[in-house]
Design a protein around this motif. Sequence first.
Motif, PDB file in Angstrom:
ATOM      1  N   LYS A 103      68.314  49.533 -24.767  1.00  0.00           N
ATOM      2  CA  LYS A 103      67.253  49.610 -25.765  1.00  0.00           C
ATOM      3  C   LYS A 103      66.013  48.986 -25.153  1.00  0.00           C
ATOM      4  O   LYS A 103      66.111  48.222 -24.200  1.00  0.00           O
ATOM      5  N   PRO A 179      61.102  53.495 -40.644  1.00  0.00           N
ATOM      6  CA  PRO A 179      62.143  52.541 -40.245  1.00  0.00           C
ATOM      7  C   PRO A 179      62.809  52.931 -38.921  1.00  0.00           C
ATOM      8  O   PRO A 179      63.379  52.085 -38.253  1.00  0.00           O
ATOM      9  N   ARG A 180      62.706  54.211 -38.539  1.00  0.00           N
ATOM     10  CA  ARG A 180      63.316  54.619 -37.284  1.00  0.00           C
ATOM     11  C   ARG A 180      62.404  54.252 -36.111  1.00  0.00           C
ATOM     12  O   ARG A 180      62.820  53.613 -35.159  1.00  0.00           O
ATOM     13  N   GLN A 182      59.988  52.262 -36.442  1.00  0.00           N
ATOM     14  CA  GLN A 182      59.592  50.882 -36.722  1.00  0.00           C
ATOM     15  C   GLN A 182      58.123  50.620 -36.480  1.00  0.00           C
ATOM     16  O   GLN A 182      57.722  49.713 -35.755  1.00  0.00           O
ATOM     17  N   ASP A 301      63.825  47.690 -40.018  1.00  0.00           N
ATOM     18  CA  ASP A 301      64.671  48.816 -39.602  1.00  0.00           C
ATOM     19  C   ASP A 301      65.270  49.546 -40.793  1.00  0.00           C
ATOM     20  O   ASP A 301      66.144  50.405 -40.627  1.00  0.00           O
ATOM     21  N   ARG A 303      67.059  48.239 -43.192  1.00  0.00           N
ATOM     22  CA  ARG A 303      68.246  47.586 -43.748  1.00  0.00           C
ATOM     23  C   ARG A 303      67.796  46.480 -44.688  1.00  0.00           C
ATOM     24  O   ARG A 303      66.690  45.960 -44.582  1.00  0.00           O
ATOM     25  N   ASP A 315      72.125  49.599 -44.909  1.00  0.00           N
ATOM     26  CA  ASP A 315      71.007  50.523 -44.783  1.00  0.00           C
ATOM     27  C   ASP A 315      70.492  50.853 -46.189  1.00  0.00           C
ATOM     28  O   ASP A 315      71.251  50.833 -47.160  1.00  0.00           O
TER      29      ASP A 315
END
Length: 887
Positions: A103, A179-180, A182, A301, A303, A315
């Motif tokens: 990542k 959120p993906r 961010q 994210d 969550r 989530d």
Amino acid sequence: MNEIPTRYNPKETEDKWYKFWEEKNYFSAKPGPSKKPFCIVIPPPNVTGILHMGHALNNTIQDVLIRYHRMKGEEALWMPGTDHAGIATQNVVEKAIAKDGLKRQDLGREKFIERVWQWKEQYGSTIIRQLKKLGASCDWARERFTMDEEYSKAVVEVFVRLYEKGLIYQGNYIINWCPRCQTALSDEEAPHRDLKGNLYYLRYPLKENLDEYIVVATTRPETMLGDTAVAVNPKDRRYKKLIGKILILPLVNREIKVIADSMVDLKFGTGAVKVTPAHDPNDYALGKKHGLEFVNVMRPDGRMNEFAGDYKDMDRFEAREVILEDLKEKGLLEKVEPHALSAGHCYRCHTIIEPYLSKQWFVKMKPLAKPAIEAVKKSKIKFYPKRWTKVYLNWMENIQDWCISRQIWWGHRLPVYYCKNCQEGKNIIVSRTRPEKCPKCGSADIYQDEDVLDTWFSSWLWPFATFYWPELKDDLKYFYPTSVLVTAPEIIFFWVARMIMAGMEFMCDIPFKDVYIHGTVRDIEGKKMSKSLGNIIDPLEIINEYGADALRFSLIAITAQGQDVYLSRERFEQGRNFANKIWNASRFILMNLDRQNIKTDLCEFFKKEDLFITNRWILSRFYSLLKEVNKDLDNYKFNEAANALYAFFWHEFCDWYLELIKSDIKNKQNQVVMYKILEKFLRVLHPYMPFITEEIWQRLNESTSKRDNESTSIITQPWPHVQEQIIDKKVEKEAQFIFEVITEIRNLRSGIEIKPEQKVKVSMYPHAKTKQKMFKENSGFIINLARLEELNLLSSSKRPPATISAVVGDVDIYLHFSGLLDIASEQRKIKEKITNLERIIKSKEERLKNPEFVKKAPQDVVEKEKESKEGLTDELKRLERMLGELH
Ligand SMILES: [Zn+2]
Ligand SMILES: [Zn+2]
């Protein structure tokens, strides 16, 4: 002279000439005080980009304009470059490192950015190479990238200037959050799409009596964990008694108040709404107004966070399900109703946007919009088609502040620094360079803001930052304002409007005079091309199969101003066939051309009366065509010019002119005219089909260029001038008429199936005296091209016996058939043809009556169907007439 291959090979030709042009620097432009500048800045494709049909159309149009103006003697500059495309590029590199199980956080910011640069070095010029395949004549030596050092300086300069002017501010706002990815997204980056959702009715018990409750309706039940009030309309009698009462928020057991506000819609749901100031833009406003608490229950994210109690780490959509279960169990879920809603989606990854409370940077847009609105209202900038003016003005007049900070790593980092020593809010330092010390307290404990700027915050400077603004170099002074911007409709707000604002603010002048907005490329059924639909036509495949010229010509020929483009692979056959036609005709001319003739000046013949009528006609037609092409190109009607060029070359020059002179092709006058028309036509066609025109032009001028001992190119040739004195509409009309007569005689011949080699006798009766003279003068052409043994001009309108007839305007035409055919069998054949035609016409009529077809098929397909029906109906009438006469 070299052998001319019988078949045209686009692949070899195109690569050869592109290399030649680049080596000779034909695309380079420099300020030249004696020349008029013409400049286009390319809409910079993303470095991650791969050429699609939209690019192909967009860039072909720009290349046509650039080549046209270059030939007109202007200093034509096409400024190329690419955009660093923040989110898109970061996504690509994140995917690439994910293959190694990494990542971006594993690498850290610095290492990750290094990887992005590596990626850019390796793949970032793919789209540039593809643009070259297309024939784009950009000044490549000037290629810019929005992350170049100088360009980045301009970005920082703009940020600092706007900040110092009070037009950039930091604030807590509900923004569009992906959120993906961010990161925050601007409104334009989060387009709304319709969704099938539900409206959930939740019961919130009263503290004073837990058996009593208020029912609120929501589409996002998971946000209830962050509720800090329930609001009702003060006029709503149902709830009057409850205003000011305390409720117990289920599941988290927090106490919240019932408040009254006229913003609440009495008709939505139950009339009582939950208020979640940290998760909804309207609730945010309510929260500010009523001094409510802001409880953020989500992590970046998507969550749930520690404020979500038992739902922490779930989530958001998983939490929704569990919360609904739990409410149901407690008897607090009253009902669920299906409910259509619309929600923002991330334009990069299509994830549903979460309205999210966070600290971001904004540009105040209203003061910037004002001069940009004026510029368009006063027609300093013109939109083509005109209707976009209204779209632009409407958006500009309702413009919202622009959220410019993004929580990603790839991009221009904000020139914002903080002092650790100073109190928050008073510790912000905005500076062109990294400050050594805090100007307030002198502390050296300083760090830079982590965010980067929205990609559009650099591309809105494109028309002047590409010329090294804020320095005022000669190039900038000479080429700015640019001439025209060619773009797709999707980016009017993202880019076009913002460039106008930036131009007015930082250059005190418009960035471009014209904005040409072309349509969207769709498949033949009108659907947008997309990977998921599998309906993509890859321009590189088309170039490989048909050639870049064919791709360019076909695309332009079907793109009407202001309309979308409906594309199928077959459409490109038109361009390929045209290239082949040009090749074959040019080959014929080259093989029949005596080189000493081509240096002859046309003026030698040019006393009009010395020219043959054929030559007078084709010269007049050429200059009429040129006039039309000039007008079309100056008004951005590219398809009209393309179709006029096509029709002229194919149907007038090849079908008629070359046929007419074939028998006397070595005549000096014919030689000169044939050469001149071809040579000039190639120049006028060059902007559309640069490669084949160069190839033939070079062959045509082989001896000339060798003599001068220097290479030259069609690119540097002047655009032909319209010779008004040669245009003769009367001759054009006469010739047109004679061609129609020849065509009608051919139709008569084929109607009764006379073999091509069989010569026939024809009589004609022109009702007007003037036509008598015209036919006498031109009988040679008619006899030759209609294959006659004899052409009689009659002096009375009486039909001669044993003839079939046709009429063109006021001329009666009779073909004598006696002795040529067996009447009975011919009648039978014609009857068969008539039955057949009637059947086809009927089926076409039915198709055209079908509303489904008329509505769904592209307009030009419907038009073609209509035309074809009309043509067949004419033929039917002709056959019926013949049948009546054949006895
Ligand atoms: Zn996203
Ligand atoms: Zn300080």
